[in-house]
Design a protein around this motif. Structure first.
Motif, PDB file in Angstrom:
ATOM      1  N   LEU A   1      -1.550 -11.622  -4.915  1.00  0.00           N
ATOM      2  CA  LEU A   1      -2.852 -12.238  -5.223  1.00  0.00           C
ATOM      3  C   LEU A   1      -3.740 -12.255  -3.987  1.00  0.00           C
ATOM      4  CD1 LEU A   1      -4.762 -13.870  -7.101  1.00  0.00           C
ATOM      5  CD2 LEU A   1      -3.577 -15.937  -6.318  1.00  0.00           C
ATOM      6  N   THR A   2      -4.983 -11.822  -4.175  1.00  0.00           N
ATOM      7  CA  THR A   2      -5.964 -11.964  -3.107  1.00  0.00           C
ATOM      8  C   THR A   2      -7.265 -12.484  -3.705  1.00  0.00           C
ATOM      9  OG1 THR A   2      -7.127 -10.841  -1.314  1.00  0.00           O
ATOM     10  CG2 THR A   2      -6.693  -9.530  -3.268  1.00  0.00           C
ATOM     11  N   THR A   3      -7.913 -13.418  -3.002  1.00  0.00           N
ATOM     12  CA  THR A   3      -9.183 -13.952  -3.499  1.00  0.00           C
ATOM     13  C   THR A   3     -10.207 -13.979  -2.371  1.00  0.00           C
ATOM     14  OG1 THR A   3      -8.666 -16.276  -3.020  1.00  0.00           O
ATOM     15  CG2 THR A   3      -7.984 -15.436  -5.159  1.00  0.00           C
ATOM     16  N   LEU A   4     -11.452 -13.907  -2.780  1.00  0.00           N
ATOM     17  CA  LEU A   4     -12.534 -13.882  -1.786  1.00  0.00           C
ATOM     18  C   LEU A   4     -12.562 -15.198  -1.000  1.00  0.00           C
ATOM     19  CD1 LEU A   4     -14.923 -12.028  -0.926  1.00  0.00           C
ATOM     20  CD2 LEU A   4     -16.367 -13.444  -2.401  1.00  0.00           C
TER      21      LEU A   4
ATOM     22  N   ILE B   1     -15.482  -8.088  -6.981  1.00  0.00           N
ATOM     23  CA  ILE B   1     -14.769  -7.973  -5.701  1.00  0.00           C
ATOM     24  C   ILE B   1     -13.775  -6.806  -5.769  1.00  0.00           C
ATOM     25  CG2 ILE B   1     -13.317  -9.199  -4.023  1.00  0.00           C
ATOM     26  CD1 ILE B   1     -16.059 -10.473  -4.477  1.00  0.00           C
ATOM     27  N   ALA B   2     -13.052  -6.740  -6.909  1.00  0.00           N
ATOM     28  CA  ALA B   2     -12.031  -5.709  -7.068  1.00  0.00           C
ATOM     29  C   ALA B   2     -12.642  -4.308  -7.002  1.00  0.00           C
ATOM     30  CB  ALA B   2     -11.278  -5.912  -8.379  1.00  0.00           C
ATOM     31  N   GLU B   3     -13.838  -4.142  -7.599  1.00  0.00           N
ATOM     32  CA  GLU B   3     -14.495  -2.818  -7.563  1.00  0.00           C
ATOM     33  C   GLU B   3     -14.708  -2.370  -6.121  1.00  0.00           C
ATOM     34  OE1 GLU B   3     -17.910  -3.701  -9.933  1.00  0.00           O
ATOM     35  OE2 GLU B   3     -16.972  -2.975 -11.799  1.00  0.00           O
TER      36      GLU B   3
ATOM     37  N   MET C   1       0.813  -1.222   0.000  1.00  0.00           N
ATOM     38  CA  MET C   1       0.000   0.000   0.000  1.00  0.00           C
ATOM     39  C   MET C   1       0.841   1.265   0.000  1.00  0.00           C
ATOM     40  SD  MET C   1      -3.092  -0.675  -0.470  1.00  0.00           S
ATOM     41  CE  MET C   1      -3.866   0.899  -0.084  1.00  0.00           C
ATOM     42  N   GLY C   2       2.090   1.144   0.494  1.00  0.00           N
ATOM     43  CA  GLY C   2       2.969   2.305   0.489  1.00  0.00           C
ATOM     44  C   GLY C   2       3.666   2.517  -0.848  1.00  0.00           C
ATOM     45  N   LYS C   3       3.386   1.646  -1.845  1.00  0.00           N
ATOM     46  CA  LYS C   3       4.130   1.687  -3.110  1.00  0.00           C
ATOM     47  C   LYS C   3       3.222   1.986  -4.296  1.00  0.00           C
ATOM     48  CE  LYS C   3       7.211  -1.781  -1.173  1.00  0.00           C
ATOM     49  NZ  LYS C   3       7.340  -3.234  -1.045  1.00  0.00           N
ATOM     50  N   ALA C   4       2.192   2.786  -4.070  1.00  0.00           N
ATOM     51  CA  ALA C   4       1.263   3.196  -5.135  1.00  0.00           C
ATOM     52  C   ALA C   4       0.799   2.012  -5.984  1.00  0.00           C
ATOM     53  CB  ALA C   4       1.906   4.274  -6.020  1.00  0.00           C
ATOM     54  N   PRO C   5       0.101   1.046  -5.386  1.00  0.00           N
ATOM     55  CA  PRO C   5      -0.282  -0.144  -6.144  1.00  0.00           C
ATOM     56  C   PRO C   5      -1.429   0.122  -7.128  1.00  0.00           C
ATOM     57  CG  PRO C   5      -1.275  -0.219  -3.973  1.00  0.00           C
ATOM     58  CD  PRO C   5      -0.404   1.010  -3.995  1.00  0.00           C
ATOM     59  N   CYS C   6      -1.499  -0.734  -8.158  1.00  0.00           N
ATOM     60  CA  CYS C   6      -2.627  -0.738  -9.086  1.00  0.00           C
ATOM     61  C   CYS C   6      -3.414  -2.017  -8.807  1.00  0.00           C
ATOM     62  CB  CYS C   6      -2.154  -0.780 -10.529  1.00  0.00           C
ATOM     63  SG  CYS C   6      -1.086   0.588 -10.964  1.00  0.00           S
ATOM     64  N   MET C   7      -4.680  -2.021  -9.163  1.00  0.00           N
ATOM     65  CA  MET C   7      -5.493  -3.216  -8.923  1.00  0.00           C
ATOM     66  C   MET C   7      -6.082  -3.744 -10.224  1.00  0.00           C
ATOM     67  SD  MET C   7      -8.595  -3.802  -6.205  1.00  0.00           S
ATOM     68  CE  MET C   7      -7.564  -3.854  -4.748  1.00  0.00           C
ATOM     69  N   VAL C   8      -6.130  -5.090 -10.313  1.00  0.00           N
ATOM     70  CA  VAL C   8      -6.711  -5.747 -11.479  1.00  0.00           C
ATOM     71  C   VAL C   8      -7.707  -6.800 -10.999  1.00  0.00           C
ATOM     72  CG1 VAL C   8      -6.254  -7.337 -13.392  1.00  0.00           C
ATOM     73  CG2 VAL C   8      -4.685  -5.450 -12.964  1.00  0.00           C
ATOM     74  N   GLY C   9      -8.901  -6.791 -11.568  1.00  0.00           N
ATOM     75  CA  GLY C   9      -9.882  -7.833 -11.283  1.00  0.00           C
ATOM     76  C   GLY C   9     -10.013  -8.762 -12.473  1.00  0.00           C
ATOM     77  N   ILE C  10     -10.214 -10.058 -12.191  1.00  0.00           N
ATOM     78  CA  ILE C  10     -10.392 -11.027 -13.270  1.00  0.00           C
ATOM     79  C   ILE C  10     -11.885 -11.205 -13.525  1.00  0.00           C
ATOM     80  CG2 ILE C  10      -9.996 -13.410 -14.009  1.00  0.00           C
ATOM     81  CD1 ILE C  10      -7.520 -13.412 -12.180  1.00  0.00           C
ATOM     82  N   ARG C  11     -12.269 -11.027 -14.786  1.00  0.00           N
ATOM     83  CA  ARG C  11     -13.669 -11.104 -15.146  1.00  0.00           C
ATOM     84  C   ARG C  11     -14.228 -12.501 -14.879  1.00  0.00           C
ATOM     85  NH1 ARG C  11     -13.785  -8.184 -20.248  1.00  0.00           N
ATOM     86  NH2 ARG C  11     -14.377  -6.313 -19.209  1.00  0.00           N
ATOM     87  N   THR C  12     -15.417 -12.693 -14.347  1.00  0.00           N
ATOM     88  CA  THR C  12     -16.369 -11.654 -14.025  1.00  0.00           C
ATOM     89  C   THR C  12     -16.368 -11.393 -12.511  1.00  0.00           C
ATOM     90  OG1 THR C  12     -17.759 -12.836 -15.623  1.00  0.00           O
ATOM     91  CG2 THR C  12     -18.702 -10.928 -14.609  1.00  0.00           C
TER      92      THR C  12
ATOM     93  N   ASP D   1      -9.337 -12.117  -7.528  1.00  0.00           N
ATOM     94  CA  ASP D   1     -10.297 -13.043  -8.135  1.00  0.00           C
ATOM     95  C   ASP D   1     -11.288 -13.490  -7.075  1.00  0.00           C
ATOM     96  OD1 ASP D   1     -11.517 -14.360 -10.165  1.00  0.00           O
ATOM     97  OD2 ASP D   1     -10.028 -15.942 -10.377  1.00  0.00           O
ATOM     98  N   ASP D   2     -12.378 -14.115  -7.533  1.00  0.00           N
ATOM     99  CA  ASP D   2     -13.385 -14.527  -6.545  1.00  0.00           C
ATOM    100  C   ASP D   2     -13.024 -15.851  -5.880  1.00  0.00           C
ATOM    101  OD1 ASP D   2     -13.788 -15.831  -8.930  1.00  0.00           O
ATOM    102  OD2 ASP D   2     -15.941 -15.447  -9.057  1.00  0.00           O
ATOM    103  N   VAL D   3     -12.763 -16.891  -6.691  1.00  0.00           N
ATOM    104  CA  VAL D   3     -12.490 -18.206  -6.111  1.00  0.00           C
ATOM    105  C   VAL D   3     -11.137 -18.719  -6.591  1.00  0.00           C
ATOM    106  CG1 VAL D   3     -13.341 -20.567  -5.809  1.00  0.00           C
ATOM    107  CG2 VAL D   3     -14.971 -18.698  -6.188  1.00  0.00           C
TER     108      VAL D   3
END
Lengths: 169, 328
Positions: free
Chosen positions: A120-123, A40-42, A24-35, A93-95
């Motif tokens: 990587l983070t997933t629900l 979750i990413a939003e 979080m201290g390194k100006a991260p970008c976020m990507v969500g995998i469809r759908t 991603d979700d799962v």
């Protein structure tokens, strides 16, 4: 059948864990995998107040089972609105199940450039079913491996148990 | 025995296996390709390379010269990560007397998964499709006067992109209809997609004997034909396919059927101008129009790459879905 897990609570948990992560201290970008991952990413993107706009990956062209099952008919273009080269990416991603979706997503990301870091983070994750050496840094919840789960949404976001025959890897 | 031969370009689930002609296809076959082509463009309008056809070998077998079609097919194949082999047979073994069939069998033995074929004889792609082994696909990149389906599809894509739904549109195809495989395929595509009106404009000597049978309105007067149309498609005057004198002169043709700014005023104010290329400036089209604001000629070329990617992706995808059944 609805799974006894509240998606909003899980998202709050993930946001909390991410907030404390050094990325979080390194100006991260976020990507969500469809759908599902995008839904979750939003939420996470808003909760963390990230500066860069959310990226969206559609990994249909990168799946490793094209020559066995053909193309996903609902494929849409990916949209990564910032330079991947040198970026720090939170991939959502979700799962997390076999790990093959994440493999495809990483390959696609690397076709855009060389990120400095991908987290990587997933629900949810279904442990014990992994077919590739991939694991998430943060997961909201762990579900039993013989329970196939699918996220429905975007409003309301709900985790459902999928009947065996309808299961998607 | 069945009275009608099963359409050899469809598999038993009526999905595309080869693309030889648009004749006999349904709207969903076309829209599936057009929709998929859109997804190959990224948010910046660029075509990204994807690993979809990695490990597939595609052979571009051209018995007739071509710049645009061959090059855009090659780029499309490379954007899909296929291995590409280009063969210009006009300068190759057939000169030594090898038959078309032997050429095909030899190329197949080298491991082709798909042939993209162009030939001066109508029906050459069908011939290839009948001869290839199961699991090998054939795309027609233009056969004689018969068909040029990938060109017609990229034209539909371009029209859809600039003008929206095709069923609302009046489209005029102008020039040498008789010799044009492009016109034939365009007319089929426009009727499958339900265009409101299809007009063909040209001199009697360059019209097929009964053009009305194609479901089109025929005009011999250019000004009348252009009245109120949304799309003007100019065709190239095909000198190489003409036997005998069908035209007094190129100058005379331009005077009667050449597209000028002045003539274009008859069409709708937002009409677009298309041409499959190569263009003969000052023969069928004035430079001012070809390079003008309503011309989408170069956009057609770019779209050709995406549409050809989509055709190949759909065909390999269809084959992947039921490999066992295809083998029966």
């Amino acid at each position: 059948m609805k799974l006894n897990l509240d998606v909003n609570t899980l998202i709050d948990t993930l946001a909390e864990r991410l907030r404390d992560d050094p990325i979080m201290g390194k100006a991260p970008c976020m990507v969500g995998i469809r759908t599902g991952g995008v839904w979750i990413a939003e939420r996470l993107h808003a909760a963390l107040g990230l500066e860069m706009p959310l990226g969206v990956l559609d990994i249909s062209f990168y799946r490793d089972d094209f020559s066995r099952v053909g193309l996903n008919p609902t494929v849409r273009p990916s949209d990564i609105p910032w330079d991947v080269e040198g970026s720090r990416i939170i991939l959502v991603d979700d799962v997390l199940y076999t790990g093959r979706t994440i493999r495809a997503a990483l390959n696609e990301l690397f076709d855009y450039g060389r990120p400095d870091e991908v987290l990587l983070t997933t629900l949810v994750e279904r442990p014990g079913c992994r077919e590739l050496p991939i694991c998430a840094k943060y997961v909201g919840a762990t579900v039993n491996c013989d329970q196939a789960v699918k996220l429905s949404g975007p409003e309301p976001l709900e985790l459902n148990i999928v009947e065996r025959k309808a299961e998607v890897a | 025995m069945a009275l009608v031969e099963r359409d050899i370009q469809l598999d038993e689930h009526k999905r595309l296996k080869h693309l030889l002609t648009l004749e006999g296809l349904k709207a969903h076959h076309l829209t599936e390709i057009l929709d998929l082509a859109e997804t190959f463009f990224d948010a910046n309008g660029e075509l990204r390379k994807v690993p979809l056809l990695r490990g597939k070998t595609i052979m571009n077998v051209f018995f007739e010269p071509s710049t645009r079609t061959r090059t855009t097919f090659e780029i499309a194949e490379k954007r899909l990560s296929a291995d590409v082999v280009n063969l210009n047979i006009a300068t190759s073994a057939t000169k030594k007397g090898e038959s078309l069939q032997d050429t095909l069998w030899n190329l197949q033995a080298m491991g082709a998964d798909m042939f993209v074929i162009r030939h001066a004889d109508s029906g050459a792609a069908h011939f290839f499709a009948r001869q290839v082994a199961e699991g090998v696909h054939v795309l027609n990149a233009g056969d004689g006067r018969h068909a040029h389906p990938s060109q017609a599809l990229l034209d539909m894509f371009t029209i859809r992109k600039h003008k929206g739904d095709i069923y609302d549109l009046k489209v005029a195809i102008v020039g040498d209809i008789l010799h044009s495989r492009v016109a034939r395929s365009q007319i089929q595509a426009l009727s499958i997609l339900g265009a409101r009106e299809i007009r063909v404009i040209g001199p009697r000597t360059l019209m097929p004997s009964c053009p009305e049978a194609l479901g089109v309105h025929v005009y011999h007067d250019m000004d009348a034909g252009l009245e109120d149309v949304d799309v003007v498609i100019m065709l190239r005057l095909q000198n190489e396919r003409m036997s005998g004198a069908r035209l007094p002169s190129e100058k005379e043709f331009f005077r009667l059927y050449g597209l000028t700014e002045q003539r274009l005023e008859r069409a709708k104010p937002d009409a677009i101008v298309m041409h499959p290329g190569p263009i003969n400036r000052g023969v069928e089209i004035d430079s001012a129009v070809a390079d003008g604001p309503r011309s989408v000629i170069l956009d057609q070329v770019t779209n050709g790459i995406a549409v050809r990617m989509a055709i190949m992706a759909v065909i390999f995808s269809n084959a992947a879905r039921h490999p066992q059944e295809d083998a029966s």
